[in-house]
Design a protein around this motif. Structure first.
Motif, PDB file in Angstrom:
ATOM      1  N   ALA A   5      17.619   6.580   0.626  1.00 47.08           N
ATOM      2  CA  ALA A   5      16.687   7.797  -0.062  1.00 47.08           C
ATOM      3  C   ALA A   5      17.153   9.027   0.114  1.00 47.08           C
ATOM      4  N   ASN A   6      17.132   9.849  -0.747  1.00 46.92           N
ATOM      5  CA  ASN A   6      17.795  11.233  -0.990  1.00 46.92           C
ATOM      6  C   ASN A   6      17.175  12.044  -2.102  1.00 46.92           C
ATOM      7  N   ASN A   7      17.645  13.143  -2.324  1.00 44.65           N
ATOM      8  CA  ASN A   7      17.566  14.069  -3.659  1.00 44.65           C
ATOM      9  C   ASN A   7      18.055  13.217  -4.902  1.00 44.65           C
ATOM     10  N   PRO A   8      16.888  12.980  -5.897  1.00 49.47           N
ATOM     11  CA  PRO A   8      17.494  12.124  -6.906  1.00 49.47           C
ATOM     12  C   PRO A   8      18.897  12.437  -7.651  1.00 49.47           C
ATOM     13  N   ILE A   9      19.118  13.793  -7.671  1.00 51.43           N
ATOM     14  CA  ILE A   9      20.384  14.001  -8.396  1.00 51.43           C
ATOM     15  C   ILE A   9      21.600  13.850  -7.291  1.00 51.43           C
ATOM     16  N   GLU A  10      21.288  13.546  -6.179  1.00 52.86           N
ATOM     17  CA  GLU A  10      22.366  13.162  -5.182  1.00 52.86           C
ATOM     18  C   GLU A  10      22.437  11.497  -4.921  1.00 52.86           C
ATOM     19  N   GLN A  11      21.369  11.002  -5.619  1.00 50.70           N
ATOM     20  CA  GLN A  11      21.615   9.200  -5.595  1.00 50.70           C
ATOM     21  C   GLN A  11      22.393   8.900  -6.788  1.00 50.70           C
ATOM     22  N   ASP A  12      22.994   7.628  -6.120  1.00 47.80           N
ATOM     23  CA  ASP A  12      23.818   6.978  -7.279  1.00 47.80           C
ATOM     24  C   ASP A  12      23.130   6.126  -8.288  1.00 47.80           C
ATOM     25  N   VAL A  13      22.574   6.990  -9.179  1.00 53.77           N
ATOM     26  CA  VAL A  13      21.477   6.316 -10.176  1.00 53.77           C
ATOM     27  C   VAL A  13      22.530   5.666 -11.308  1.00 53.77           C
ATOM     28  N   ALA A  14      23.694   6.073 -11.344  1.00 51.73           N
ATOM     29  CA  ALA A  14      24.660   5.558 -12.203  1.00 51.73           C
ATOM     30  C   ALA A  14      25.025   4.022 -11.834  1.00 51.73           C
ATOM     31  N   SER A  15      24.685   3.633 -10.639  1.00 50.48           N
ATOM     32  CA  SER A  15      24.814   2.368  -9.999  1.00 50.48           C
ATOM     33  C   SER A  15      24.015   1.185 -10.648  1.00 50.48           C
ATOM     34  N   ILE A  16      22.699   1.939 -10.979  1.00 51.25           N
ATOM     35  CA  ILE A  16      21.771   0.821 -11.726  1.00 51.25           C
ATOM     36  C   ILE A  16      22.054   0.386 -13.097  1.00 51.25           C
ATOM     37  N   LYS A  17      22.339  -1.066 -13.351  1.00 50.16           N
ATOM     38  CA  LYS A  17      23.195  -1.530 -14.384  1.00 50.16           C
ATOM     39  C   LYS A  17      22.089  -1.680 -15.566  1.00 50.16           C
ATOM     40  N   ASP A  18      22.363  -1.909 -16.670  1.00 52.37           N
ATOM     41  CA  ASP A  18      21.560  -2.243 -17.748  1.00 52.37           C
ATOM     42  C   ASP A  18      20.988  -3.672 -17.284  1.00 52.37           C
ATOM     43  N   ASN A  19      19.690  -3.738 -17.807  1.00 51.14           N
ATOM     44  CA  ASN A  19      18.644  -4.834 -17.934  1.00 51.14           C
ATOM     45  C   ASN A  19      18.795  -5.468 -16.242  1.00 51.14           C
ATOM     46  N   GLU A  20      19.092  -4.483 -15.268  1.00 52.06           N
ATOM     47  CA  GLU A  20      18.863  -5.167 -13.949  1.00 52.06           C
ATOM     48  C   GLU A  20      17.404  -5.253 -13.355  1.00 52.06           C
ATOM     49  N   GLN A  21      17.428  -6.146 -12.567  1.00 50.62           N
ATOM     50  CA  GLN A  21      15.867  -6.097 -11.890  1.00 50.62           C
ATOM     51  C   GLN A  21      16.010  -5.280 -10.256  1.00 50.62           C
ATOM     52  N   VAL A  22      15.241  -3.892 -10.342  1.00 55.40           N
ATOM     53  CA  VAL A  22      15.300  -3.015  -9.131  1.00 55.40           C
ATOM     54  C   VAL A  22      14.051  -3.026  -8.475  1.00 55.40           C
ATOM     55  N   LEU A  23      14.170  -3.032  -7.144  1.00 53.21           N
ATOM     56  CA  LEU A  23      13.069  -3.373  -6.436  1.00 53.21           C
ATOM     57  C   LEU A  23      12.828  -1.636  -5.855  1.00 53.21           C
ATOM     58  N   SER A  24      11.936  -1.024  -5.927  1.00 54.80           N
ATOM     59  CA  SER A  24      11.703   0.383  -5.621  1.00 54.80           C
ATOM     60  C   SER A  24      10.656   0.706  -4.637  1.00 54.80           C
ATOM     61  N   ARG A  25      11.019   1.287  -3.767  1.00 55.43           N
ATOM     62  CA  ARG A  25       9.873   1.972  -2.835  1.00 55.43           C
ATOM     63  C   ARG A  25       9.816   3.386  -2.897  1.00 55.43           C
ATOM     64  N   GLY A  26       8.421   3.844  -3.015  1.00 57.23           N
ATOM     65  CA  GLY A  26       8.256   5.139  -3.277  1.00 57.23           C
ATOM     66  C   GLY A  26       7.636   5.544  -4.520  1.00 57.23           C
ATOM     67  N   LEU A  27       6.473   5.919  -4.852  1.00 58.64           N
ATOM     68  CA  LEU A  27       5.764   6.432  -6.067  1.00 58.64           C
ATOM     69  C   LEU A  27       5.471   7.609  -6.198  1.00 58.64           C
ATOM     70  N   GLY A  28       6.415   8.838  -5.810  1.00 60.37           N
ATOM     71  CA  GLY A  28       6.121  10.058  -5.976  1.00 60.37           C
ATOM     72  C   GLY A  28       7.168  10.775  -7.000  1.00 60.37           C
TER      73      GLY A  28
END
Length: 665
Positions: free
Chosen positions: A231-254
């Motif tokens: 959990a962090n400010n989105p522009i400081e999270q490692d979003v680039a590590s999310i790969k193409d076609n990967e399945q991501v489990l996400s917590r938080g809907l804000g």
């Protein structure tokens, strides 16, 4: 420390930090007797002015969830502040001035801007066409707000009196040591500074790990192929590590979740196009490489779209709550107000009144009696928050009896009324609800439902202010007050309408699937994957290789803080938690730093004020309202600016007192 030059240190230079600086400078400029000198230390390792969240270099894909004409850092005539009011433009007016529309802005605000030129930095990043698109009810880009903050900060610096020496430090405060008559603050660059007064405006800090997060870290050590985006400010999270076609489990809907979706779809080449045949009016054209998100949160429901009010929303009337606040505001003492009994009935009745008033205007044939008769029935209905369904059923009965409609706030308090067998069934249900939410949001002021929810949302601040400093009984605050604030947040702190349309398009494209509320995280050691399940989707375990926490931790000094400065304060017992007092007299520490309400100086263990250290903003979220709300709204006598002014008043008084004492010596 030399005794001829007293000093003030401000730690943190995001919106609250620069607002505190502005209030301090207003105090210093009001001095009738020119002091000998003063040193002002400004400390932040992030961008001075915008901080981390509003960094001007961030992508233009991310927007705010606040209106352009509803944001200012300037105080206004009549504001509850001690330092002189300094009038300046809202962000919308500031943009219009950049475009040359001086006649749209008041003379007082124009005068400020003439004294503090706008410069050409904004034009280097944003075209004239982009700026022309900003309307009063637009949701500005976060980078745009960052430019406004930087200009504000530089303008305040330009107003600092000649007898003040400013020293800026592009570093992070890592510790503070009490030296008796002053403090020594350690910085991340190896330097240290001495300060007679410190104002810490530390904002969204790094937090220590919860027990579950410690388990997550241990699991990552054992399974290095798995990923966790903390959990962090989105522009400081490692979003680039999310790969193409990967399945991501996400917590938080804000908002954080909406941001991550945009950063991994539109920002990677996908496109949203208008399509009247799509359920949300928007269709997504994929690249074929999008991740798949299995999304969950505690409530299991995305924040609702904000209403399209064809401009700035009018204040809700809330006549009953205003009366209650007027009656109870003078009552003194901790735990003196029972929110369930004394406040919630007024909030609920106001919401139902707003629903009926709007219904009478847009669909008068739906009423079976005149409006006054129905409103009287609302006031006569027994609203007992201690009984099942929080006493709302009595108000629902009035709607059923006197109108041809069905309406109940319970529908938004119990968002997932049934458990489904799997994610597909739950997702289908939520899409139906999102269509309804979208329709109501599009109707704006002509939606009776949105009128009721806006009344609840507008009730949030006066309810919170009334309950500040522990004025509500702990039992009622953790019962109906928490429910009411959560519902207000769901309904009125959500994304712009276009973000909800985009979310629906991503669901239709198969990129987002919902798991539900209260997700259970686990790890399948056979497959080496994260798993997540929820009763809302039949307890089915969904798998992924990345766990995304799409929220921001609130500061909590009960845990071992990850932020070195805060940890240092806790270790020295320089700060203590604000406590809740239960009915039996038991004191329970909260997550917040205890502070004096008039000065914002922190309290020590013996209950006495610290002689020098102030804290402003988010770290006091359990003691004061609105500390997590930014930026302040014009015309509201914002608590944001009030608390900055209180700390600045106290800090100036201490530092100038030291100055005069030194001069006498």
């Amino acid at each position: 420390m030399p005794n001829t030059s007293p000093s003030i240190a401000i730690i943190g230079l995001g919106p609250r930090g620069v607002s505190t600086l502005e209030r301090l400078v207003a105090h210093l400029n009001a001095e009738t007797t020119t002091p000998q000198d003063l040193t002002l230390h400004l400390i932040d390792d992030a961008q001075h002015g915008g901080g981390r969240v509003w960094d001007i270099t961030q992508t233009k894909a991310l927007c705010m969830n606040t209106f352009a004409h509803g944001m200012t850092l300037f105080s206004e005539p009549g504001a509850t502040v001690d330092a002189p009011v300094v009038e300046g433009p809202t962000i919308y007016e500031w943009v219009r001035l950049h475009l040359g529309y001086e006649d749209e802005v008041s003379a007082e605000k124009r005068a400020y801007v003439e004294k503090h030129p706008l410069g050409d930095e904004l034009a280097k990043r944003f075209s004239k066409e982009e700026l022309e698109q900003v309307k009063p009810a637009s949701y500005p880009l976060r980078a745009l707000y960052g430019y406004y903050l930087v200009w504000f900060y530089e303008s305040v610096l330009a107003d600092i009196p000649e007898w003040v020496t400013v020293k800026t430090h592009k570093a992070r405060a890592t510790g503070i040591e009490d030296k008796g008559g002053f403090d020594t603050i350690s910085l991340s660059n190896g330097e240290s500074i001495d300060a007679d007064v410190t104002i810490a405006v530390t904002g969204w800090q790094n937090q220590g790990y919860s027990e579950q997060e410690k388990w997550i870290k241990q699991t990552l050590d054992e399974h290095p192929d798995l990923k966790w985006i903390r959990a962090n400010n989105p522009i400081e999270q490692d979003v680039a590590s999310i790969k193409d076609n990967e399945q991501v489990l996400s917590r938080g809907l804000g908002m954080g979740f909406f941001d991550i979706l945009i950063l991994t779809t539109q920002e990677r080449g996908g496109k949203f196009v208008d399509d009247p045949s799509a359920r949300g009016g928007v269709r997504y054209i994929p690249t074929g490489k999008e991740p798949t998100y299995y999304a969950s949160s505690r409530r299991g429901y995305p924040l609702m779209p904000q209403s399209d009010d064809r401009g700035l929303p009018a204040p809700a009337e809330i006549p009953r709550l205003k009366k209650v606040v007027a009656e109870l505001s003078s009552r003194s003492g901790r735990r003196s107000i029972d929110y369930d009994v004394e406040v919630w009935p007024a909030v609920a009745r106001d919401a139902y009144h707003a629903y009926l008033k709007t219904l009478a205007r847009v669909e008068p044939e739906a009423l079976k009696a005149d409006l006054d008769t129905i409103v009287q029935a609302i006031d006569d209905a027994e609203v007992d928050a201690s009984v099942v369904f929080n006493g709302i059923t009595a108000l629902d009965d009035v709607i059923t009896q006197y109108t041809t409609k069905r309406f109940s706030l319970l529908r938004w308090m119990h968002l997932l009324p049934a458990n489904f067998d799997n994610s597909d069934e739950l997702t289908a249900y939520l899409m139906q609800r999102l269509e309804e939410d979208l329709k109501d949001a599009e109707q704006g002021p002509d939606s009776p439902v949105r009128a009721a929810l806006w009344s609840l949302g507008f009730s949030r601040k006066p309810s919170q202010v009334l309950g500040a400093e522990g004025s509500y009984t702990v039992e009622s605050r953790h019962h109906m007050f928490d429910k009411a604030i959560a519902l207000a947040q769901l309904a009125c702190s959500g994304p712009p309408i276009f973000r909800t349309r985009q979310l629906m398009a991503l669901v239709d494209a198969g990129i987002v699937k919902f798991i539900g509320g209260y997700p259970l995280l686990d790890m399948d050691r056979r497959t080496g994957e994260w798993t997540m399940s929820s009763p809302s989707s039949g307890g089915v375990r969904y798998r992924g290789t990345t766990l995304l926490d799409a929220w921001v931790h609130k500061p909590d000094i009960r845990k071992t803080p990850a932020d070195a400065f805060t940890k240092n304060l806790v270790d020295q017992q320089r700060v203590v938690p604000f406590t809740d007092i239960w009915e039996d007299g038991t004191e329970i520490p909260t997550a917040s730093v205890a502070q004096d309400p008039q000065t914002r100086r922190v309290l020590r263990e013996d209950g006495e004020q610290d002689s020098r250290l102030h804290m402003v903003g988010i770290p006091a979220h359990a003691q004061y309202p609105d500390t997590t709300i930014s930026p302040p709204l014009p015309g509201t006598d914002s608590w944001f600016i009030q608390e900055a002014d209180k700390a600045a008043t106290s800090a100036a008084g201490i530092a100038l007192g030291v100055n005069r004492m030194n001069q006498a010596v």
